[in-house]
Design an enzyme around this catalytic site. Structure first.
Site, short mmCIF file in Angstrom:
data_model
loop_
_atom_site.label_atom_id
_atom_site.label_comp_id
_atom_site.label_asym_id
_atom_site.label_seq_id
_atom_site.Cartn_x
_atom_site.Cartn_y
_atom_site.Cartn_z
N LYS A 11 8.25 -14.28 35.97
CA LYS A 11 7.61 -13.03 36.40
C LYS A 11 6.56 -12.59 35.37
CE LYS A 11 11.71 -11.37 38.93
NZ LYS A 11 12.65 -10.23 39.05
N TYR A 51 9.67 -10.11 48.96
CA TYR A 51 10.70 -9.11 48.71
C TYR A 51 11.05 -8.32 49.98
CZ TYR A 51 10.84 -9.86 43.63
OH TYR A 51 11.03 -10.38 42.38
N ASN A 114 12.98 -8.49 34.27
CA ASN A 114 14.08 -9.41 33.95
C ASN A 114 13.64 -10.88 33.98
OD1 ASN A 114 13.92 -9.81 36.69
ND2 ASN A 114 15.86 -8.80 37.17
N HIS A 117 12.77 -15.06 38.55
CA HIS A 117 13.30 -14.98 39.92
C HIS A 117 13.84 -16.34 40.31
CE1 HIS A 117 13.55 -14.30 44.28
NE2 HIS A 117 13.06 -15.53 44.39
N GLU A 128 11.18 -19.08 50.87
CA GLU A 128 10.36 -18.70 49.71
C GLU A 128 9.47 -19.86 49.26
OE1 GLU A 128 13.07 -17.11 46.79
OE2 GLU A 128 13.50 -15.33 48.02
P1 DAT Z 1 17.63 -10.94 41.73
O1 DAT Z 1 16.24 -10.93 41.12
O2 DAT Z 1 18.69 -11.17 40.71
O3 DAT Z 1 17.75 -11.86 42.92
P2 DAT Z 1 17.55 -8.74 43.65
O4 DAT Z 1 17.07 -9.73 44.65
O5 DAT Z 1 18.71 -7.88 44.01
O6 DAT Z 1 17.89 -9.45 42.26
O7 DAT Z 1 16.35 -7.77 43.27
C1 DAT Z 1 15.04 -8.27 43.10
C2 DAT Z 1 14.43 -7.63 41.89
O8 DAT Z 1 14.28 -6.23 42.13
C3 DAT Z 1 15.27 -7.73 40.63
O9 DAT Z 1 15.06 -8.94 39.92
C4 DAT Z 1 14.80 -6.54 39.86
C5 DAT Z 1 14.51 -5.52 40.92
N1 DAT Z 1 15.64 -4.63 41.14
C6 DAT Z 1 16.80 -4.90 41.81
N2 DAT Z 1 17.63 -3.85 41.79
C7 DAT Z 1 16.97 -2.88 41.10
C8 DAT Z 1 17.30 -1.54 40.72
N3 DAT Z 1 18.47 -0.98 41.05
N4 DAT Z 1 16.38 -0.85 39.98
C9 DAT Z 1 15.20 -1.39 39.64
N5 DAT Z 1 14.83 -2.64 39.95
C10 DAT Z 1 15.71 -3.37 40.68
MG MG Z 2 16.94 -11.76 44.78
#
Ligand code: DAT
Ligand code: MG
Length: 152
Positions: A11, A51, A114, A117, A128
């Protein structure tokens, strides 16, 4: 053995922090096999498709702003259980809960930034990969060390 493929993004925060090589190195050392790679800027349309599951959540606008803010490195990695292997190498979404030894557990402090992805299921991986790569951009190549990593 069926090789699975998964989409990985370094990212914008990972690129800005100089962690492209760190992410690639960890996935290579894990034993996965790189079959596609490019540096690119994600536009709003691609961000929305990528997303889609998060549309309407409170963090969605910030997430799209972040993922489109600077270049990412998009990659496709291959191997048995590639989706699960990448997810376990990444660590939990929230770095506060990511185990030490994982990319997020070692290198990230914020859920918003973080670093990495990885697709969360084989079905999602296929979607994807199709969003980020043309089939002809994915290169299958024989790995000379496969029998030492995959058990022959
Ligand atoms: P991952 O990236 O582990 O698959 P995800 O698909 O649930 O996690 O979410 C996508 C991204 O969105 C994640 O890497 C960071 C952001 N995100 C998720 N939950 C969040 C939250 N509660 N607050 C802020 N950003 C969040
Ligand atoms: Mg995810």
């Amino acid at each position: 053995m069926t090789a699975e493929r998964t989409l990985v993004l370094v990212k914008p925060d990972g690129v800005q922090r100089g962690l492209i090589g760190e992410v690639v190195a960890r996935l290579e050392r894990r034993g996965l096999h790189l079959v596609g790679l490019k540096l690119m800027v994600i536009d709003e349309d691609l961000a929305a498709r990528h997303y889609a599951e998060h549309v309407g959540k409170p963090f969605y606008p910030g997430l799209v702003r972040f993922i489109t803010s600077a270049p990412v490195v998009a990659m496709v990695w291959e191997g048995p259980d590639a989706v699960a292997l990448v997810r376990s190498t990444m660590g939990a979404t929230n770095p506060a809960a990511s185990a030490p030894g994982t990319i997020r557990g070692d290198l990230a402090v914020s859920i918003g930034t973080n670093i990495v992805h990885g697709s969360d299921s084989p079905a999602r991986a296929e979607v994807e990969i199709g969003l980020f790569f043309h089939t002809k951009e994915l290169v299958s190549w024989g790995s000379a060390v496969a029998e030492w990593t995959l058990g022959g």
